[in-house]
Write a protein that holds these residues in place. Structure first.
Motif, PDB file in Angstrom:
ATOM      1  N   MET A 130       0.812  -1.211   0.000  1.00  0.00           N
ATOM      2  CA  MET A 130       0.000   0.000   0.000  1.00  0.00           C
ATOM      3  C   MET A 130       0.854   1.274   0.000  1.00  0.00           C
ATOM      4  O   MET A 130       0.354   2.362  -0.281  1.00  0.00           O
ATOM      5  CB  MET A 130      -0.935   0.023   1.205  1.00  0.00           C
ATOM      6  N   ALA A 131       2.149   1.141   0.300  1.00  0.00           N
ATOM      7  CA  ALA A 131       3.031   2.311   0.316  1.00  0.00           C
ATOM      8  C   ALA A 131       3.122   2.975  -1.051  1.00  0.00           C
ATOM      9  O   ALA A 131       3.446   4.169  -1.151  1.00  0.00           O
ATOM     10  CB  ALA A 131       4.426   1.912   0.805  1.00  0.00           C
ATOM     11  N   GLN A 132       2.818   2.222  -2.102  1.00  0.00           N
ATOM     12  CA  GLN A 132       2.907   2.780  -3.455  1.00  0.00           C
ATOM     13  C   GLN A 132       1.888   3.903  -3.683  1.00  0.00           C
ATOM     14  O   GLN A 132       2.009   4.680  -4.627  1.00  0.00           O
ATOM     15  CB  GLN A 132       2.687   1.676  -4.477  1.00  0.00           C
ATOM     16  N   TYR A 133       0.877   4.007  -2.802  1.00  0.00           N
ATOM     17  CA  TYR A 133      -0.169   5.015  -2.982  1.00  0.00           C
ATOM     18  C   TYR A 133       0.113   6.315  -2.236  1.00  0.00           C
ATOM     19  O   TYR A 133      -0.655   7.271  -2.340  1.00  0.00           O
ATOM     20  CB  TYR A 133      -1.516   4.446  -2.526  1.00  0.00           C
ATOM     21  N   ILE A 134       1.188   6.345  -1.473  1.00  0.00           N
ATOM     22  CA  ILE A 134       1.494   7.550  -0.691  1.00  0.00           C
ATOM     23  C   ILE A 134       1.651   8.786  -1.579  1.00  0.00           C
ATOM     24  O   ILE A 134       1.101   9.851  -1.261  1.00  0.00           O
ATOM     25  CB  ILE A 134       2.740   7.311   0.186  1.00  0.00           C
ATOM     26  N   PRO A 135       2.395   8.719  -2.699  1.00  0.00           N
ATOM     27  CA  PRO A 135       2.533   9.925  -3.535  1.00  0.00           C
ATOM     28  C   PRO A 135       1.197  10.494  -4.010  1.00  0.00           C
ATOM     29  O   PRO A 135       1.018  11.719  -4.038  1.00  0.00           O
ATOM     30  CB  PRO A 135       3.392   9.443  -4.710  1.00  0.00           C
ATOM     31  N   MET A 136       0.257   9.644  -4.375  1.00  0.00           N
ATOM     32  CA  MET A 136      -1.044  10.136  -4.827  1.00  0.00           C
ATOM     33  C   MET A 136      -1.816  10.785  -3.679  1.00  0.00           C
ATOM     34  O   MET A 136      -2.461  11.827  -3.856  1.00  0.00           O
ATOM     35  CB  MET A 136      -1.854   8.987  -5.422  1.00  0.00           C
ATOM     36  N   LEU A 137      -1.744  10.197  -2.503  1.00  0.00           N
ATOM     37  CA  LEU A 137      -2.410  10.798  -1.344  1.00  0.00           C
ATOM     38  C   LEU A 137      -1.796  12.145  -1.000  1.00  0.00           C
ATOM     39  O   LEU A 137      -2.501  13.092  -0.651  1.00  0.00           O
ATOM     40  CB  LEU A 137      -2.320   9.851  -0.144  1.00  0.00           C
ATOM     41  N   GLU A 138      -0.488  12.237  -1.117  1.00  0.00           N
ATOM     42  CA  GLU A 138       0.185  13.510  -0.837  1.00  0.00           C
ATOM     43  C   GLU A 138      -0.175  14.559  -1.884  1.00  0.00           C
ATOM     44  O   GLU A 138      -0.251  15.747  -1.580  1.00  0.00           O
ATOM     45  CB  GLU A 138       1.691  13.291  -0.764  1.00  0.00           C
ATOM     46  N   PHE A 139      -0.415  14.120  -3.118  1.00  0.00           N
ATOM     47  CA  PHE A 139      -0.849  15.054  -4.154  1.00  0.00           C
ATOM     48  C   PHE A 139      -2.223  15.623  -3.815  1.00  0.00           C
ATOM     49  O   PHE A 139      -2.430  16.841  -3.822  1.00  0.00           O
ATOM     50  CB  PHE A 139      -0.877  14.354  -5.512  1.00  0.00           C
ATOM     51  N   TYR A 140      -3.167  14.747  -3.521  1.00  0.00           N
ATOM     52  CA  TYR A 140      -4.530  15.201  -3.238  1.00  0.00           C
ATOM     53  C   TYR A 140      -4.626  15.999  -1.936  1.00  0.00           C
ATOM     54  O   TYR A 140      -5.542  16.808  -1.765  1.00  0.00           O
ATOM     55  CB  TYR A 140      -5.493  14.012  -3.181  1.00  0.00           C
ATOM     56  N   SER A 141      -3.687  15.773  -1.019  1.00  0.00           N
ATOM     57  CA  SER A 141      -3.713  16.514   0.249  1.00  0.00           C
ATOM     58  C   SER A 141      -2.686  17.638   0.277  1.00  0.00           C
ATOM     59  O   SER A 141      -2.568  18.338   1.286  1.00  0.00           O
ATOM     60  CB  SER A 141      -3.439  15.561   1.413  1.00  0.00           C
ATOM     61  N   ASP A 142      -1.948  17.798  -0.815  1.00  0.00           N
ATOM     62  CA  ASP A 142      -0.892  18.808  -0.911  1.00  0.00           C
ATOM     63  C   ASP A 142       0.145  18.632   0.189  1.00  0.00           C
ATOM     64  O   ASP A 142       0.820  19.585   0.582  1.00  0.00           O
ATOM     65  CB  ASP A 142      -1.488  20.220  -0.858  1.00  0.00           C
ATOM     66  N   GLY A 143       0.259  17.406   0.697  1.00  0.00           N
ATOM     67  CA  GLY A 143       1.243  17.120   1.739  1.00  0.00           C
ATOM     68  C   GLY A 143       0.954  17.771   3.071  1.00  0.00           C
ATOM     69  O   GLY A 143       1.816  17.777   3.964  1.00  0.00           O
TER      70      GLY A 143
END
Length: 593
Positions: A306-319
């Motif tokens: 599931m770690a592969q989805y971290i970049p997309m989550l950070e994109f949608y949340s702007d980090g």
């Protein structure tokens, strides 16, 4: 400890946690003694123990096993045998695991007491979170939770996922009395068996309550991102529903529709206008912060694949929104909690709770090299919970009240430390798994078998598959498998090279997918949590270039083997730079058993 008191909630559970972890060794001995006492007459256990409840006899005589050994006993239970086959308690349900055996879903036995253990672990989450983030009881959670279809065995035993079991339990449905577990969605929406209708309605509820939402999440990061992708496609309809106070006609589930009609109650054009402005923006970077401005964190499983989805989550949340992993569990047993929930996802460690089951560990002496299913694990090699060593890797083995004895779960863990006397583990991977997007888990052997079947289609057209590797592509939602293929034309003489037309490669995609296991095919065809498989053709010489690259990076040319999965970095960049064409599976694979 009285098992029927495991379900209580509040900060008192943190004091209980302290006692449990301080006395981890003694608690484990108590747990094993109780399991042996309750199940001493069970056929499977009695075969090795002859009615004894001696712990030392258990450790010397009961073998370490995989699912293939347990499966015939579970089949007998499913068929309706009334005798004590695996345990002394009645098996009330069979939990459908995401793991597979020969393409079939694994079924794990479960007894009524298991629910109390699961509830106890859930009761820890909010007290732990409240230590780090204040005022979580002053808002609501927009958690995207879904049930999956369940069936009955011929004997009438329910077969369902462990999460479906929990969401339908009184413990979950009575959570309204807990201020920390106020959800935006009505229970009828969460329990809607149509995942698309449920997702639509859950998002609708979350948007209406947008300023009251303090927590976002889903069980797995993949499910959360799938919901955000769904929102991108359907936000116009959702805005219309909010503006008019009328639920979309596509919501046809009667119970779900009645609940939503009551929820909407009246038009809300002001909220509809706010959402329309946000969602019509050209970029959705940071959209979660704008839609839910008071959110304090996003919760989901972000470890392992599931770690592969971290970049997309950070994109949608702007980090700007913390990503939180709270617990570690499976169909076999619930295991532990993250006591440092605000740490980086890559640093998550789970503290194993010694009252959940009896835990042992197979040391992986060659680093991450796992013991294969058909290899015998000698009893004297197992290590107890409190005797694991920091920095070392292990495969998890459990003994449960429901009748799993020294069962290899298949999870590879690394010890990162201890909380009191209870070890803390980082989840590394599933044993032998190389590809995974959602609950699908494809190992190297299964992938090779699927590719071998598909390449026969090429051979019938005078083309040879020279080499291949794979990756999971999560830049799309849902993510999907990608196969990199290097192909050579093999016709003799002066015959012109036959073109590699789209229909040929698409038929190869179909052949691969049809050969993958039940869980993958179900995720593709029914759950829509995995996208169509893709074959990317690469130019001639690509895999030679890949070998050169890896040798320069330190691989031995004498022992070099083409990696069957490339996760990231220069190797993946090289493969993509050599791609000359791309083909997708044109239809869903058959998935029914």
């Amino acid at each position: 400890m009285d098992e029927h008191k495991l379900g209580y909630k509040g900060n008192g559970v943190l004091q209980e946690l302290e006692i449990l972890t301080i006395n981890a060794k003694a608690e484990q001995e108590v747990i094993l003694s109780k399991i042996l006492e309750k199940n001493r007459a069970a056929e499977y256990l009695n075969k090795f123990m002859n009615g004894s409840i001696d712990i030392s006899a258990f450790k010397s005589q009961v073998p370490v096993v995989t699912y293939d050994v347990v499966q015939p006993y579970i089949s007998r239970i499913a068929a309706g045998e009334r005798s004590s086959i695996l345990c002394g308690e009645q098996i009330v349900e069979l939990l459908r695991s995401s793991g597979t055996s020969r393409g079939e879903p694994r079924l794990m036995p479960s007894i009524s007491e298991d629910l109390y253990r699961r509830t106890y672990l859930y009761s820890l989450i909010m007290p732990i979170m409240n230590k780090y983030i204040q005022d979580l009881d002053e808002g609501k959670a927009m958690y995207l939770l879904f049930v999956k279809a369940e069936t009955l065995t011929n004997a009438g035993i329910p077969v369902r996922s462990v999460l479906t079991s929990y969401y339908k339990s009184p413990q979950f449905l009575q959570r309204k009395h807990d201020l920390y577990n106020s959800y935006t969605s009505p229970d009828e929406v969460i329990l809607c068996p149509d995942s698309q209708q449920s997702m639509y309605c859950q998002l609708l509820c979350g948007l209406v309550e947008r300023r009251n939402v303090v927590r976002l999440g889903a069980v797995f990061a993949s499910a959360f991102l799938r919901s955000i992708s769904f929102l991108e496609k359907h936000w116009c309809d959702l805005v219309t529903d909010i503006r008019t106070g009328q639920i979309n006609s596509n919501i046809t589930n009667t119970t779900c529709r009645l609940a939503m009609e009551s929820f909407l109650a009246q038009p809300n054009p002001e909220v509809a206008d706010e959402i329309e402005v946000i969602c019509s923006s050209k970029s959705w970077k940071g959209v979660l912060c704008r839609l839910w401005p008071n959110v304090k964190y996003i919760e989901a499983v972000l470890t392992g694949t599931m770690a592969q989805y971290i970049p997309m989550l950070e994109f949608y949340s702007d980090g700007r929104i913390p990503l939180v992993c709270t617990m570690y569990a499976s169909s076999e047993s619930y295991f532990g909690v993250n006591l440092r929930p605000l740490c980086s996802p890559k640093d998550v460690s789970y503290t194993i709770l010694p009252n959940m089951a009896y835990f042992e560990f197979v040391p992986l002496e060659d680093g991450l090299k796992s013991v294969q299913d058909d290899e015998v694990v000698e009893n004297d090699k197992l290590v107890s919970l409190v005797d694991v060593k920091v920095g070392c890797y292990y495969e998890l083995v459990v003994t449960t009240f429901a009748g799993l004895y020294r069962y290899r779960v298949g999870d590879v863990l690394q010890v990162t430390g201890f909380y009191n006397r209870a070890p803390q583990f980082k989840f590394i991977c599933r044993r032998n798994v190389i590809l995974s997007v959602d609950s699908d888990k494809t190992n190297e052997e299964d992938l090779h078998g699927s590719v071998s079947r598909a390449k026969k289609i090429l051979e019938n057209r005078n083309h040879l598959l020279l080499e291949y590797t794979s990756c999971t592509d999560t830049s799309t939602v849902p993510g999907h498998y990608v196969l990199f293929w290097e192909i050579k034309y093999t016709s003799e003489g002066t015959a012109p090279c036959a073109p590699l037309d789209a229909q040929l490669l698409e038929s190869c995609c179909i052949a691969v997918e049809e050969s993958l296991d039940y869980v993958y095919r179900r995720c593709r065809a029914r759950d829509k949590s995995v996208g169509p498989l893709e074959i990317r053709l690469v130019e001639a010489g690509t895999f030679d270039a890949l070998m050169d690259l890896l040798v320069r990076q330190g691989s031995s040319i004498n022992q070099y083997k083409t990696p069957r999965c490339i996760e990231s970095g220069p190797s993946l960049k090289l493969l993509n730079s050599k791609a000359i064409a791309s083909f997708f599976s044109p239809r869903d694979p058959e998935w029914t058993v």
